[in-house]
Design a protein around this motif. Structure first.
Motif, PDB file in Angstrom:
ATOM      1  N   LEU A 120       5.563  -4.505  -3.460  1.00 33.13           N
ATOM      2  CA  LEU A 120       5.872  -4.778  -4.926  1.00 33.13           C
ATOM      3  C   LEU A 120       5.226  -4.047  -5.887  1.00 33.13           C
ATOM      4  O   LEU A 120       5.181  -3.648  -6.936  1.00 33.13           O
ATOM      5  N   TYR A 121       3.533  -3.586  -5.345  1.00 34.43           N
ATOM      6  CA  TYR A 121       2.725  -2.779  -6.268  1.00 34.43           C
ATOM      7  C   TYR A 121       2.577  -1.415  -5.841  1.00 34.43           C
ATOM      8  O   TYR A 121       1.519  -1.041  -4.975  1.00 34.43           O
ATOM      9  N   ASN A 122       3.435  -0.457  -6.168  1.00 31.52           N
ATOM     10  CA  ASN A 122       2.963   0.619  -5.657  1.00 31.52           C
ATOM     11  C   ASN A 122       3.821   1.718  -6.981  1.00 31.52           C
ATOM     12  O   ASN A 122       4.703   1.269  -7.421  1.00 31.52           O
ATOM     13  N   ASP A 123       3.290   3.012  -6.692  1.00 31.38           N
ATOM     14  CA  ASP A 123       4.042   3.871  -7.745  1.00 31.38           C
ATOM     15  C   ASP A 123       4.100   5.439  -7.048  1.00 31.38           C
ATOM     16  O   ASP A 123       3.212   5.494  -5.928  1.00 31.38           O
ATOM     17  N   PRO A 171      -7.988  -1.738  -8.109  1.00 26.11           N
ATOM     18  CA  PRO A 171      -7.305  -1.874  -9.324  1.00 26.11           C
ATOM     19  C   PRO A 171      -8.094  -1.286 -10.573  1.00 26.11           C
ATOM     20  O   PRO A 171      -7.269  -1.019 -11.349  1.00 26.11           O
ATOM     21  N   LEU A 185      -3.041  -0.322 -12.339  1.00 29.70           N
ATOM     22  CA  LEU A 185      -1.322  -0.400 -12.714  1.00 29.70           C
ATOM     23  C   LEU A 185      -1.008  -0.121 -13.565  1.00 29.70           C
ATOM     24  O   LEU A 185       0.340   0.443 -13.392  1.00 29.70           O
ATOM     25  N   THR A 186      -1.540  -0.033 -14.888  1.00 25.86           N
ATOM     26  CA  THR A 186      -0.854   0.587 -16.139  1.00 25.86           C
ATOM     27  C   THR A 186      -1.255   1.904 -16.324  1.00 25.86           C
ATOM     28  O   THR A 186      -0.419   2.706 -17.121  1.00 25.86           O
ATOM     29  N   SER A 188      -1.346   0.025  -5.640  1.00 21.99           N
ATOM     30  CA  SER A 188      -1.822  -0.764  -6.726  1.00 21.99           C
ATOM     31  C   SER A 188      -1.910  -2.119  -6.513  1.00 21.99           C
ATOM     32  O   SER A 188      -1.414  -3.094  -6.976  1.00 21.99           O
ATOM     33  N   TRP A 189      -3.238  -2.572  -5.794  1.00 19.83           N
ATOM     34  CA  TRP A 189      -3.379  -3.810  -5.202  1.00 19.83           C
ATOM     35  C   TRP A 189      -3.380  -5.106  -6.529  1.00 19.83           C
ATOM     36  O   TRP A 189      -4.334  -4.605  -7.375  1.00 19.83           O
ATOM     37  N   PRO A 190      -2.922  -6.201  -6.318  1.00 16.84           N
ATOM     38  CA  PRO A 190      -3.325  -7.231  -7.269  1.00 16.84           C
ATOM     39  C   PRO A 190      -4.875  -7.427  -7.063  1.00 16.84           C
ATOM     40  O   PRO A 190      -5.068  -7.378  -5.713  1.00 16.84           O
ATOM     41  N   ALA A 244       3.021  -7.128  -0.490  1.00 15.57           N
ATOM     42  CA  ALA A 244       2.385  -6.786  -1.920  1.00 15.57           C
ATOM     43  C   ALA A 244       2.347  -5.485  -1.965  1.00 15.57           C
ATOM     44  O   ALA A 244       2.351  -4.962  -3.152  1.00 15.57           O
TER      45      ALA A 244
END
Ligand SMILES: Nc1ncnc2c1ncn2[C@@H]1O[C@H](COP(=O)(O)OP(=O)(O)OP(=O)(O)O)[C@@H](O)[C@H]1O
Ligand SMILES: [Mg+2]
Ligand SMILES: [Zn+2]
Length: 576
Positions: free
Chosen positions: A461-464, A531, A551-552, A469-471, A458
């Motif tokens: 998939l979800y980082n910047d 989040p 996330l955004t 940036s957890w679901p 996870a």
């Protein structure tokens, strides 16, 4: 929870030893600490994520009729000897002796122990089907533990086993698990690809892996965007363009090739051949017996396919001295023409890749240093014992189903389900009586998913640049509340009220009550990856707070009195 009371040891710098993003970020954001190679402590934030992943898995197992067990992690050698895997597992199994000198092992999987329970307690079809599972620690002394939690030596696995009276029952149990796995990954918020896979050392037939696409993965998957075909490269096939071999001479012709050592060398040698017109001869030790493996010159052998095709458990390329002893020539001029049991007694078998079926007029080594043969017809000149798909599919080749070009991606295996059939019930004697009084082996399936691997996938998939940036479904908290200055009683008071209200409606809130600059708090919150963030700043005088979506990275002003409902709505729509 209040941040000031929580143990979140974030670091300003990346850890030096981290190769992949999830490793780097989980250490930096204060989730994990390494104890020794491939062994990690999970700190409070990581344990919260782990429990959420486990809860999702548990709910989906229960939904398909799974019954939760907890089996021992320490096993006597006997059950592993019965199944034959005491040897098969080799160095991957942690082994120890008890004080009486008895051999023991730390469980790396639990087919044996579950089967030992089933065989003693289940004797009639009336007691079937059963679906048993546990969420428990597994130990594997991996050759190359690395990548943080992605490949470790101690980890939590949900492993489930199905027991049916026949293969039709197994098909249904397998499908139930397939559907459950799809729901698990979807609920965790992970994009996944279900791929056809090899069943490997666990034994069995049909097998599906649930793959998360990431460059941190160690697997390669072959995907057709057009028709949906997807397979691990260890299993994948493709359609090859037809070859035009044009007759060829009545017999193979030997020619001198001084200095030619590789397929590439022969492509540029005068009178040589293009790579796809060559036969590459590899020498492999399959469970310590010498075998020739034939591939088209431009194709790459996949060792897992070779294991599956040969049934061998230990597969390795032969050493130079083993090669010259068996063939009388050295690598560079090897070939299988005329190789038989009587001419080369050391060679036990010749296995060839299907891409060579029926090929004529090919070039290969002459089994004589600095010499090759041209005009070789496979059917006429080479005695092949086994034909199999042995090559790794490459990107751009045609899909065998629909002809569209295939893609190849790196991925990490997060879950694996497969049909064991009767392998363990046969070797361990787990039998039942059918409705018409016949005694048959129980038909089994095995279904695994790695909890910490799901967690770290996870993060991949979800980082910047700023962090994780957890679901929402597996985030350690849903929302962090950040008063920009806790000495300002109005700000702190407003934050405290929203904090209480969020908890009342079931939203997991983290109040950043630390006496730190706002910038420091924002940086930490971004790194940890909650989040949503509600910032309490000077706009509170107008009754407004700022709602930031991790996330955004978008911010909106929201009336303080409705922020609880707004956040609850967002979380609920994401977790549903
Ligand atoms: N060393 C490990 N560290 C963390 N998770 C693991 C490890 N080995 C396996 N898992 C998890 O357990 C699940 C089921 O185990 P299984 O035996 O099918 O894995 P595996 O085929 O050995 O995986 P791999 O090919 O990555 O070694 C895997 O899908 C993965 O999520
Ligand atoms: Mg493994
Ligand atoms: Zn296709």
């Amino acid at each position: 929870m209040r941040w000031s009371n929580l143990f979140i040891p974030t670091l300003r710098e990346d850890p030096a030893d981290a190769e992949v993003t999830s490793h780097r970020l989980l250490v930096r954001a204060g989730y994990i600490r390494q104890l020794t190679a491939g062994v990690y402590s999970l700190l409070p934030l990581a344990q919260r994520v782990r429990l959420k992943v486990m809860q999702i898995i548990r709910e989906e197992m229960n939904r398909v009729g799974g019954q939760e067990f907890l089996l021992p992690a320490i096993h006597p050698a006997e059950v592993w000897k019965e199944s034959g895997r005491w040897e098969v597992m080799g160095d991957n199994m942690f082994r120890l002796r008890d004080r009486k000198g008895a051999d023991m092992a730390l469980g790396m999987t639990h087919e044996e122990v579950f089967t030992s329970i089933a065989r003693n307690a289940i004797n009639s079809y009336r007691q079937l089907p059963q679906v048993w599972y546990q969420i428990q620690t597994k130990f594997r002394d991996e050759a190359r533990p690395k990548s943080g939690l992605l490949r470790v030596r101690e980890f939590t696995m949900k492993d489930a086993y199905s027991f049916d009276v026949d293969f039709a029952g197994l098909d249904k149990s397998f499908q139930d698990q397939y559907d459950a796995y799809c729901r698990i990954f979807a609920r965790c918020g992970l994009k996944y690809t279900a791929v056809e896979a090899s069943s490997g050392a666990m034994g069995g037939s049909q097998s599906t892996e649930f793959m998360i696409r990431t460059n941190a993965g160690e697997d390669n998957i072959v995907v057709c965007e057009k028709c949906g075909y997807a397979a691990n490269v260890e299993k994948a096939t493709s359609k090859l363009a037809p070859s035009d071999d044009q007759g060829g001479p009545a017999a193979a012709e030997e020619f001198p090739t001084p200095g030619v050592r590789t397929i590439e060398d022969l492509t540029t040698f005068p009178g040589g051949a293009a790579a796809d017109r060559q036969i590459k001869t590899l020498v492999y030790m399959l469970d310590e017996s010498v075998s020739l493996v034939l591939m088209r010159g431009d194709h790459e052998l996949n060792e897992t396919k070779l294991m599956d095709a040969s049934g061998a458990i230990n597969v390795r390329p032969a050493r130079p001295e083993e090669i010259s002893e068996a063939l009388g020539a050295s690598a560079g001029s090897l070939g299988a023409v005329g190789v038989t049991q009587s001419s080369h007694p050391k060679i036990t078998r010749v296995i060839a890749d299907e891409a060579l079926l029926g090929r004529r007029n090919m070039t290969t080594g002459a089994n004589k240093d600095d010499h090759h043969l041209r005009g070789v017809s496979i059917d006429r000149d080479i005695k092949v014992d086994t034909w199999a798909s042995l090559r790794s599919v490459k990107a751009g080749e045609e899909c065998a189903n629909c002809g569209a070009p295939l893609d190849v991606f790196k991925a990490v295996e997060a879950g694996h389900i497969f049909k064991l059939g009767t392998k363990y019930s046969n070797s361990m004697g787990a039998r039942v009586l059918t409705a018409d009084g016949q005694e048959v082996p129980i038909v089994m399936g095995s279904y695994g998913i790695g909890v910490e691997r799901v967690m770290s996938a996870a993060v991949e998939l979800y980082n910047d640049g700023a962090g994780i940036s957890w679901p929402a479904a597996i985030a350690p908290f849903h929302v962090v509340l950040t008063p920009v200055n806790i000495k300002d009683q109005e700000l702190l008071g407003a934050a405290e009220r929203v904090y209480d209200d969020l908890q009342r409606v079931g939203v997991e809130a983290l109040l950043d009550d630390r006496d730190e600059r706002a910038g420091v708090k924002f940086t930490d919150a971004d790194l940890v990856g909650v989040p949503y963030r509600i910032t309490f700043g000077k706009k509170i005088r107008e009754g407004k707070v700022e709602l930031f979506t991790r996330l955004t990275r978008e911010s909106e002003d929201v009336p303080a009195e409705s922020v609880v409902e707004v956040v609850r709505g967002k979380i609920e729509s994401e977790i549903a």
